[in-house]
Design an enzyme around this catalytic site. Structure first.
Site, PDB file in Angstrom:
ATOM      1  N   ASP A  21      46.699  16.683  -4.684  1.00  0.00           N
ATOM      2  CA  ASP A  21      47.429  17.146  -3.504  1.00  0.00           C
ATOM      3  C   ASP A  21      47.384  16.119  -2.375  1.00  0.00           C
ATOM      4  O   ASP A  21      46.392  15.410  -2.227  1.00  0.00           O
ATOM      5  CB  ASP A  21      46.800  18.476  -3.050  1.00  0.00           C
ATOM      6  N   HIS A  38      54.468  10.141  -3.739  1.00  0.00           N
ATOM      7  CA  HIS A  38      54.338  10.439  -5.169  1.00  0.00           C
ATOM      8  C   HIS A  38      54.191   9.143  -5.970  1.00  0.00           C
ATOM      9  O   HIS A  38      53.400   9.061  -6.902  1.00  0.00           O
ATOM     10  CB  HIS A  38      55.557  11.226  -5.671  1.00  0.00           C
ATOM     11  N   LEU A 132      40.138  10.162 -24.844  1.00  0.00           N
ATOM     12  CA  LEU A 132      40.447  11.175 -23.828  1.00  0.00           C
ATOM     13  C   LEU A 132      41.698  11.970 -24.186  1.00  0.00           C
ATOM     14  O   LEU A 132      42.712  11.395 -24.595  1.00  0.00           O
ATOM     15  CB  LEU A 132      40.678  10.472 -22.477  1.00  0.00           C
TER      16      LEU A 132
HETATM   17  C1  FPP Z   1      51.189  17.398  -4.472  1.00  0.00           C
HETATM   18  O1  FPP Z   1      51.329  16.681  -3.268  1.00  0.00           O
HETATM   19  C2  FPP Z   1      51.593  16.596  -5.590  1.00  0.00           C
HETATM   20  C3  FPP Z   1      52.571  16.933  -6.473  1.00  0.00           C
HETATM   21  C4  FPP Z   1      53.342  18.165  -6.396  1.00  0.00           C
HETATM   22  C5  FPP Z   1      52.966  16.038  -7.555  1.00  0.00           C
HETATM   23  C6  FPP Z   1      51.892  15.256  -8.228  1.00  0.00           C
HETATM   24  C7  FPP Z   1      52.515  14.077  -8.794  1.00  0.00           C
HETATM   25  C8  FPP Z   1      51.971  12.839  -8.846  1.00  0.00           C
HETATM   26  C9  FPP Z   1      50.591  12.528  -8.436  1.00  0.00           C
HETATM   27  C10 FPP Z   1      52.821  11.736  -9.301  1.00  0.00           C
HETATM   28  C11 FPP Z   1      52.667  11.172 -10.628  1.00  0.00           C
HETATM   29  C12 FPP Z   1      52.232  12.032 -11.731  1.00  0.00           C
HETATM   30  C13 FPP Z   1      52.259  11.645 -13.021  1.00  0.00           C
HETATM   31  C14 FPP Z   1      51.667  12.503 -14.060  1.00  0.00           C
HETATM   32  C15 FPP Z   1      52.871  10.376 -13.428  1.00  0.00           C
HETATM   33  P1  FPP Z   1      52.297  17.271  -2.175  1.00  0.00           P
HETATM   34  O2  FPP Z   1      53.630  16.660  -2.372  1.00  0.00           O
HETATM   35  O3  FPP Z   1      52.269  18.757  -2.203  1.00  0.00           O
HETATM   36  O4  FPP Z   1      51.644  16.736  -0.856  1.00  0.00           O
HETATM   37  P2  FPP Z   1      51.627  17.458   0.568  1.00  0.00           P
HETATM   38  O5  FPP Z   1      50.844  18.741   0.379  1.00  0.00           O
HETATM   39  O6  FPP Z   1      50.916  16.469   1.421  1.00  0.00           O
HETATM   40  O7  FPP Z   1      53.033  17.696   0.963  1.00  0.00           O
END
Ligand code: FPP
Length: 241
Positions: A21, A38, A132
Site C-alpha cells: 500500500d 505503481h 519460492l
Molecule cells: C496500493 O497502493 C497498491 C495497489 C492497488 C497496486 C499494487 C501494485 C503494485 C505494487 C505494482 C506492481 C505489481 C506487480 C505484481 C507487478 P495505492 O494505490 O492504494 O496507494 P495509496 O493508498 O497511497 O493511494
C-alpha cells in the site's frame, strides 16, 4: 544455527503475505501521477521476490489487485494490468533462473485477455519450479474467495457428494484458492494503514501482523529483513495458553 543476513533461518516464516500500500501517496508527494507510484512499486516487488527466495521462504503472496480495485479510474486499472504483463514478460527468465513458481489467487478470469494469457503462460512455464512460490492475488478478495468456496461446497452437498457433517476446516481449505498451501505466518502492510482490507481473511486467522509507515515504493530490503527479524522474536500461541 543456519543464518542469513543475521537471521535464524529456522525461525523464518514459511509463508509471507504483503499488502503493498501507498503507491498513490508516494507519487502524490512528488507531484507525479498515481501510476508513477505503481511503476516504482514494481521495483519493490522485485526486491521482495528476490529476498524471499534468497532466504528460503516457501510462499510469498502479494496483494496486487483487489476485487475493490476495479472501481478505480479506468486508466489506472489499465495501467496496473499492463504493468502486470510487463513485469511477467520482463522478469520471467530471471524468475525461472531463481526457481520461482508463479501462481495466482482470486477471480483471475475477470482480468483482461492479455493479462490473463500472460499470467497463465507464466504459471505454466514455472509449474515445476521448486523454489519460492509467488502467489499473485489478482481480482482477489477474501470474502469473495470464501463465498466462491462455500458455493462450490454447496453444489457438492446438493449433488449428494458431500454431507454437511463433512464440512470442517480442512474441507474448506481444500475449496479455497490457496488449496494445499500453508497459512501465512506473517502479513506485512506498508503505508501506515492498520487493517487487512479483505486480504487472506480465512488463512490469516493466526498470522502475525507487521505494519510500517513506509510507503510501498520506499519499502527496502533492510526494512523487510527487520520485519522478518521481529517475526523471529514473536511468541506464537495459536490461542493456547
Ligand atoms: C496500493 O497502493 C497498491 C495497489 C492497488 C497496486 C499494487 C501494485 C503494485 C505494487 C505494482 C506492481 C505489481 C506487480 C505484481 C507487478 P495505492 O494505490 O492504494 O496507494 P495509496 O493508498 O497511497 O493511494
Amino acid at each position: 544455527m543456519a543464518q542469513k543476513y543475521g537471521l535464524d533461518t529456522a525461525k523464518l516464516p514459511v509463508h509471507v503475505g504483503m499488502i503493498m500500500d501507498g503507491n498513490g501517496r508516494w507519487a502524490k508527494k512528488r507531484n507525479l501521477p498515481r501510476i508513477a507510484g505503481h511503476r516504482e512499486g514494481a521495483k519493490t516487488v522485485r526486491m521482495a521476490v528476490k529476498t524471499s527466495g534468497e532466504l528460503g521462504i516457501k510462499v510469498l503472496t502479494l496483494y496486487a489487485f483487489s476485487t475493490e480495485n476495479w472501481k478505480r479510474p479506468k486508466e489506472e486499472v489499465n495501467f496496473l494490468m499492463n504493468l502486470l504483463v510487463e513485469y511477467l514478460v520482463k522478469e520471467i527468465d530471471e524468475l525461472q533462473q531463481e526457481n520461482v513458481r508463479i501462481c495466482s489467487i482470486g477471480n483471475v478470469t475477470d482480468l483482461p485477455k492479455k493479462a490473463l494469457e500472460t499470467l497463465k503462460n507464466a504459471e505454466k512455464k514455472t509449474v515445476n519450479n521448486k523454489g519460492l512460490q509467488l502467489n499473485l492475488a489478482l481480482s482477489y478478495g477474501g470474502r469473495d474467495e470464501i463465498v466462491r468456496s462455500f458455493r462450490n461446497i454447496a453444489y457438492k452437498v446438493k449433488d449428494g457428494l458431500i454431507s454437511p457433517e463433512d464440512i470442517d476446516h480442512d474441507l474448506i481449505n481444500e475449496y479455497l484458492d490457496t488449496k494445499n498451501q500453508p497459512d501465512p505466518d506473517l502479513i506485512i502492510r506498508t503505508s501506515g494503514e492498520m487493517r487487512l482490507s479483505n486480504f487472506l481473511l480465512w488463512q490469516g486467522a493466526y498470522s502475525e501482523l507487521w505494519f510500517t509507515d513506509t510507503l510501498w515504493p520506499d519499502f527496502s530490503k533492510e526494512e523487510y529483513l527487520q520485519a522478518l527479524e521481529d517475526f523471529t522474536k514473536r511468541q506464537r500461541r495459536f490461542g493456547k495458553a
